[in-house]
Design a protein around this motif. Structure first.
Motif, mmCIF file in Angstrom:
data_model
loop_
_atom_site.group_PDB
_atom_site.id
_atom_site.type_symbol
_atom_site.label_atom_id
_atom_site.label_comp_id
_atom_site.label_asym_id
_atom_site.label_seq_id
_atom_site.Cartn_x
_atom_site.Cartn_y
_atom_site.Cartn_z
ATOM 1 N N ARG A 128 -2.048 7.806 -0.004
ATOM 2 C CA ARG A 128 -2.842 7.338 1.125
ATOM 3 C C ARG A 128 -2.041 7.459 2.419
ATOM 4 N NH1 ARG A 128 -3.183 3.691 -2.797
ATOM 5 N NH2 ARG A 128 -2.001 2.133 -1.665
ATOM 6 N N TRP B 2 -5.551 4.281 6.094
ATOM 7 C CA TRP B 2 -5.841 3.228 5.132
ATOM 8 C C TRP B 2 -5.176 1.904 5.487
ATOM 9 C CZ3 TRP B 2 -8.992 3.857 0.899
ATOM 10 C CH2 TRP B 2 -9.387 5.163 0.604
ATOM 11 N N TYR C 46 -7.903 -0.255 0.974
ATOM 12 C CA TYR C 46 -7.539 -0.045 -0.426
ATOM 13 C C TYR C 46 -7.008 -1.367 -0.957
ATOM 14 C CZ TYR C 46 -5.287 2.016 -4.523
ATOM 15 O OH TYR C 46 -4.900 2.320 -5.802
ATOM 16 N N SER D 34 -3.934 -1.218 3.350
ATOM 17 C CA SER D 34 -3.672 -1.562 1.949
ATOM 18 C C SER D 34 -3.473 -3.060 1.800
ATOM 19 C CB SER D 34 -2.434 -0.827 1.447
ATOM 20 O OG SER D 34 -2.666 0.558 1.416
ATOM 21 N N GLN E 47 0.565 4.668 -3.677
ATOM 22 C CA GLN E 47 0.731 4.386 -2.247
ATOM 23 C C GLN E 47 0.963 5.683 -1.469
ATOM 24 O OE1 GLN E 47 3.968 1.567 -2.526
ATOM 25 N NE2 GLN E 47 2.582 -0.187 -2.398
ATOM 26 N N GLU F 255 -2.747 -5.984 -1.394
ATOM 27 C CA GLU F 255 -2.473 -6.277 -2.792
ATOM 28 C C GLU F 255 -3.033 -7.657 -3.116
ATOM 29 O OE1 GLU F 255 1.573 -5.676 -4.024
ATOM 30 O OE2 GLU F 255 1.730 -3.786 -2.916
#
Length: 173
Positions: A52, A56, A30, A58, A49, A60
């Motif tokens: 998930r 996942w 993600y 994550s 957030q 940024e």
């Protein structure tokens, strides 16, 4: 493979994209493009957030998505509108420069062997922007959405939580 999930605000785009990603991979990525503008936006980020789980990964990244190590992964990019906002603000509201920069990053992504699920907003279908800068951004978003849709293998329009396929892979431009 490139998917474009589009629709209005709260139409179910993110939920649909996340379900699709989990159908395609047991460990999707993600990529969040949001800047942390204020405390209200921080709460929105925290809510996303919380949607998930541990499956996942994550990441940024505000703008340079093409520089991420995403090869052979299923990747949800949430969202194009916030991503474009970052270019728009950084170019001092220059539509042409923002579009050039965003397209260049997208071309890098296209060269990566992976599955990419882009989430975007159809902001031009909503209320007419009341300011000049708002109208400029609606124009930028519309141009970028067209570009992404032309390059996507599948385009899905979310309407009230219902996915409507508006383009399939055999229609790629």
């Amino acid at each position: 493979m490139i998917y474009l999930i589009t629709g209005g605000e709260r139409s179910g785009k993110s939920s649909y994209a996340q379900r699709l990603a989990l159908e395609l991979s047991s460990s999707p990525v993600y990529v969040a493009t949001a800047r942390r503008w204020d405390s209200d936006f921080e709460k929105r980020i925290e809510r996303h957030q919380g949607e998930r789980d541990e499956r996942w990964t994550s990441i940024e990244e505000e703008k340079e998505l093409g520089n991420l190590e995403l090869g052979n992964r299923v990747v949800v990019i949430d969202c194009v509108t916030l991503w474009l906002t970052n270019f728009f603000v950084d170019t001092k509201n220059n539509i042409e420069e923002s579009l050039l920069q965003a397209k260049a990053v997208f071309e890098k992504i296209k060269s990566i062997d992976g599955t990419f699920i882009f989430i975007t907003n159809e902001i031009g279908m909503g209320v007419h922007a009341g300011t000049e800068v708002g109208r400029k951004f609606v124009e930028l978003q519309g141009w970028m959405n067209q570009y992404l849709a032309q390059n996507a293998h599948e385009v899905i329009l979310m309407v009230s939580g219902i996915p409507v396929k508006i383009k399939t892979s055999h229609e790629q431009a």
